[in-house]
Design a protein around this motif. Structure first.
Motif, PDB file in Angstrom:
ATOM      1  N   LEU B  65      -6.033   7.915  -2.821  1.00 22.00           N
ATOM      2  CA  LEU B  65      -5.133   8.979  -3.261  1.00 22.00           C
ATOM      3  C   LEU B  65      -5.635   9.510  -4.598  1.00 22.00           C
ATOM      4  O   LEU B  65      -5.841   8.734  -5.538  1.00 22.00           O
ATOM      5  CB  LEU B  65      -3.712   8.422  -3.408  1.00 22.00           C
ATOM      6  N   ALA B  67      -4.490  11.648  -7.472  1.00 24.96           N
ATOM      7  CA  ALA B  67      -3.193  12.167  -7.913  1.00 24.96           C
ATOM      8  C   ALA B  67      -3.286  12.900  -9.240  1.00 24.96           C
ATOM      9  O   ALA B  67      -4.249  12.745  -9.989  1.00 24.96           O
ATOM     10  CB  ALA B  67      -2.213  11.005  -8.024  1.00 24.96           C
ATOM     11  N   LEU B  84       2.533   2.492  -0.766  1.00 29.86           N
ATOM     12  CA  LEU B  84       1.185   3.074  -0.739  1.00 29.86           C
ATOM     13  C   LEU B  84       0.246   2.172   0.058  1.00 29.86           C
ATOM     14  O   LEU B  84      -0.556   2.641   0.864  1.00 29.86           O
ATOM     15  CB  LEU B  84       0.660   3.258  -2.170  1.00 29.86           C
ATOM     16  N   PHE B  89      -3.298   3.071   1.738  1.00 31.54           N
ATOM     17  CA  PHE B  89      -4.097   3.388   0.548  1.00 31.54           C
ATOM     18  C   PHE B  89      -4.653   2.121  -0.086  1.00 31.54           C
ATOM     19  O   PHE B  89      -3.971   1.100  -0.175  1.00 31.54           O
ATOM     20  CB  PHE B  89      -3.261   4.159  -0.478  1.00 31.54           C
ATOM     21  N   VAL B  92      -5.869   4.408  -5.999  1.00 32.95           N
ATOM     22  CA  VAL B  92      -5.274   5.653  -6.477  1.00 32.95           C
ATOM     23  C   VAL B  92      -6.040   6.068  -7.725  1.00 32.95           C
ATOM     24  O   VAL B  92      -6.309   5.233  -8.606  1.00 32.95           O
ATOM     25  CB  VAL B  92      -3.782   5.494  -6.824  1.00 32.95           C
ATOM     26  N   SER B  94      -6.165   8.740 -10.970  1.00 38.78           N
ATOM     27  CA  SER B  94      -5.389   9.699 -11.760  1.00 38.78           C
ATOM     28  C   SER B  94      -5.907   9.674 -13.191  1.00 38.78           C
ATOM     29  O   SER B  94      -6.602   8.738 -13.593  1.00 38.78           O
ATOM     30  CB  SER B  94      -3.905   9.317 -11.733  1.00 38.78           C
ATOM     31  N   SER B 105       0.472  -2.325  -9.536  1.00 42.53           N
ATOM     32  CA  SER B 105      -0.584  -2.034  -8.578  1.00 42.53           C
ATOM     33  C   SER B 105      -1.697  -3.077  -8.683  1.00 42.53           C
ATOM     34  O   SER B 105      -2.170  -3.605  -7.686  1.00 42.53           O
ATOM     35  CB  SER B 105      -1.132  -0.624  -8.798  1.00 42.53           C
ATOM     36  N   THR B 112      -5.914   0.968  -9.270  1.00 41.07           N
ATOM     37  CA  THR B 112      -5.591   2.245  -9.905  1.00 41.07           C
ATOM     38  C   THR B 112      -6.709   2.555 -10.890  1.00 41.07           C
ATOM     39  O   THR B 112      -7.007   1.761 -11.781  1.00 41.07           O
ATOM     40  CB  THR B 112      -4.238   2.170 -10.634  1.00 41.07           C
TER      41      THR B 112
END
Ligand code: SF4
Lengths: 474, 197
Positions: B65, B67, B84, B89, B92, B94, B105, B112
């Protein structure tokens, strides 16, 4: 070099420190509720572990509990299972639990302080982001996830990386009619929903020192809405006076030893913060949100902003989306926004002072036609206190609904919800899309603004009430 | 916890900032008492809109993902991470994550990755144009790679080691039993207790 308050409390709880690893911190108080604990107890069971310190653990039911007919079985089967799961887990592991109907039941962040379990210099955790509330006593208090709940249950410790510190200094004195809620909403609008990320916030300055314990809790409660995991305020005589005589406050010699220690809990003169924000209290006025995150707020006297006025592209987009969701027009005066529902309650503003403030304004007045007003004490004890002062009667006579304690309309997990498109003025802490029920539109406000809004039917401050005492001046 | 070394997969570019955990998994899903079965609740409100990116057939099976900034703000619910993961997923990306979400997470093995907004923008552009484009998240090399993009990311050594080895925090902490007991022995008597013992 001196240390900040946060650093002192941190250092006093380090169980183990090793280069390149997070510090292992001891946890003084672990609060539990039904939503974030089932998977943690399950984990313990699977690995054959026990709760290490039952004497530092306490549970209550709040998120799923109905606020009407609490003596009847809970209608929603899923909520019922979650509450029953907590009851089973508490019984199996031996955790002290205050279930629905118990006199100590209530929103977990109202219950801890009221029992005197939350004290200065402590580390307090709970599987709930508004644990930051407890920092009002000068401890480190923060929300944790379910894996960490399991970790604390099993070990009474948490491996954590030391956060940075930010001072939020509020000089001067809040003008009449301006509350702690207005102040924290203004702070969040100023630093943004990510502004506190990675920091522990320490609120200080003369305006903070003058606040009551309950108002301090309102401020610390919403630290998380600025992105900070924790907010704290140095303990002082106000803190000690609040604690003295509470069921779990130290007694006798222990009290003296505790107070002597608590007095050392303040940021040293020569300590340095990693960041600092200064706010002049005198410039503040009642503050409300217009958007879908707590940083999207403005003084009540202002207008709904024009998304085009934002330079930052993602903020502009966020504002456009927010206005669309909220059904608002750029340029519309905030005072012209009509509401359907007013909610007074939650761990932000569901304590006795909040109820008194709202009651004072609705007393002898009527909730506007077509508006429903829900008043929900933060805990069963707050409810009892309010009843003993006759506040329930004041609310009922004005046409408001008086309910039993719980999270209620702060979030859409129990029967108290907004219908799609319904608009509320709410004393809670989050105006996210759907937070108060699918499609519901939330404006965050103080209890005083909530009460004035209920009477007038549109966002309003106490000074807008036609027969308001002239002195209010806001 | 499953170990994470390196992962390659197609992506979902999510052009929204400030995605809070109420959006990731709405509150009514929090009534479940298990850790699985949250996939249908992921972004539930947005998924009602058939144009929402997750509903596009070409995004099916995507595992990364990408984001907007300030992902995972708001409530501390770990259910957001489980949702998620249940959906499929693995990582992630970001430019900024909310603290609690990030902590949750990493404890659950959902990587992440924090990258510069410019690089996040580039990854979003790439994967918007080409849904087949793959992103590799390499924890060993601390690197994200995609067509025309190579970016290194930071992650503290301890979290990295735990993820690489799939280690569970509680067992690690219990190795410090002596330290915990020693700390407990010197706690002052004025500290409150919830029970008489
Ligand atoms: S009152 Fe609202 S914010 Fe507070 S614990 Fe309950 S749901 Fe969370």
């Amino acid at each position: 070099m001196g240390r900040t308050l946060a650093e002192k409390v941190w250092d006093d709880h380090v169980v183990r420190r090793a280069e390149g690893e997070p510090d292992l911190l001891f946890i003084d108080l672990h609060l539990l509720h039904e939503v974030t604990s089932p998977q943690a107890f399950d984990g313990l069971r699977k690995s054959g572990r026990q709760v290490r310190r039952l004497d530092l653990t306490i549970a209550t039911e709040d998120h799923n509990t109905p606020t009407l007919d609490i003596d009847k079985p809970i209608a929603d089967p899923v909520s019922r299972v979650q509450l029953e799961t907590l009851r089973k887990n508490a019984a199996e592991f031996g955790v002290r639990l205050h279930p629905l109907g118990d006199v100590e039941q209530g929103v977990v962040h109202v219950v801890g302080p009221q029992l005197g379990l939350t004290q200065p210099g402590m580390t307090v955790v709970c599987g709930d982001s508004h644990t930051s509330t407890h920092g009002a006593f000068g401890g480190l208090a923060f929300g944790i996830g379910t894996s960490q709940v399991e970790h604390v249950l099993a070990t009474q410790t948490l491996p954590l990386v030391r956060p940075k510190t930010m001072a939020i200094t509020v000089n001067g004195e809040l003008p009449d009619g301006v509350t702690a809620k207005d102040l924290i909403l203004a702070i969040i609008a100023r630093i943004g929903t990510g502004g506190g990320q990675g920091y522990v916030l320490e609120y200080r300055g003369s305006a903070i020192e003058k606040l009551s314990m309950e108002a301090r809790m309102t401020i610390c409660n919403m630290s998380i809405e600025a992105g900070a995991r924790a907010g704290m305020i140095a303990p002082d005589q106000t803190t000690f006076d609040y604690l003295e005589g509470r069921p779990h406050a130290p007694k006798g010699e222990d009290w003296d030893a505790a107070v002597a220690y608590w007095k050392t809990l303040k940021t040293d003169e020569d300590a340095e913060f990693d960041a600092e924000v200064v706010i002049e209290a005198a410039e503040l006025s009642p503050f409300v949100t217009w958007g879908t995150n707590p940083g999207q707020g403005a003084p009540l006297s202002a207008h709904v902003p024009d998304p085009a006025s934002y330079e930052d592209a993602s903020e502009r987009l966020a504002a456009e989306k927010a206005l669309e969701y909220m059904g608002l027009e750029a340029g519309q005066p905030l005072r012209s926004i009509k509401v359907d529902t007013v909610f007074v309650g939650s761990c932000t503003n569901g304590r006795i002072e909040d109820l008194r403030a709202a009651a004072e304004l609705v007393k002898g007045r009527k909730v506007a036609d077509g508006v429903r007003m829900l008043v929900v004490p933060g805990s069963a004890r707050v409810g009892l206190q309010a009843v003993s002062e006759g506040l329930d009667v004041v609310f009922k006579e004005a046409g408001a609904e008086w309910r039993h304690a719980g999270c209620s309309m702060c979030l859409g997990m129990n029967p108290d919800q907004l219908a799609p498109g319904e608009r509320s003025a709410s004393t809670s802490n989050r105006n996210f899309e759907g937070r108060q029920g699918k499609g519901g539109r939330t404006h965050l406000v103080s209890p005083q603004v909530a009460a004035a809004t209920a009477v007038l039917g549109h966002l309003a401050s106490p000074a807008d009430l036609s027969d308001a005492p002239a002195a209010a001046g806001v | 916890m499953e170990a994470f070394t390196t992962h390659t997969g197609r992506a979902v570019p999510l052009r929204r900032s400030n995605v809070d955990t109420d959006q990731i998994i709405p509150a009514h899903w929090l009534k479940k008492v298990t850790r699985d079965g949250f996939e249908d609740g992921l972004f539930e409100a947005w998924r009602k809109d058939e144009k929402f990116i997750l509903n596009q057939p070409e995004r099916e099976g995507a595992t990364v993902l990408v984001a907007g900034p300030d992902f995972g703000t708001g409530s501390s619910r770990e259910h957001a991470v489980w949702a998620l993961q249940n959906y499929g997923f693995k990582a992630v990306i970001s430019s900024r994550f909310a603290d609690i979400f990030r902590g949750n997470s990493l404890k659950n093995g959902l990587l992440t990755v924090v990258l510069d907004q410019k690089i996040v923008d580039a990854l979003q552009e790439l994967t918007e144009k080409d849904p087949e484009a793959e992103i590799t998240v390499d924890l060993e090399a601390r690197e994200v790679r995609a067509e025309g993009i190579t970016a290194s990311f930071e992650l503290d050594e301890n979290s990295r080691w735990r993820l690489l080895n799939g280690l569970d925090d509680i067992s690690i902490t219990l190795q410090s039993e002596d330290d915990i007991a020693a700390y407990e022995a010197k706690r002052p008597s004025f500290k409150p207790r919830t029970l008489q013992v």
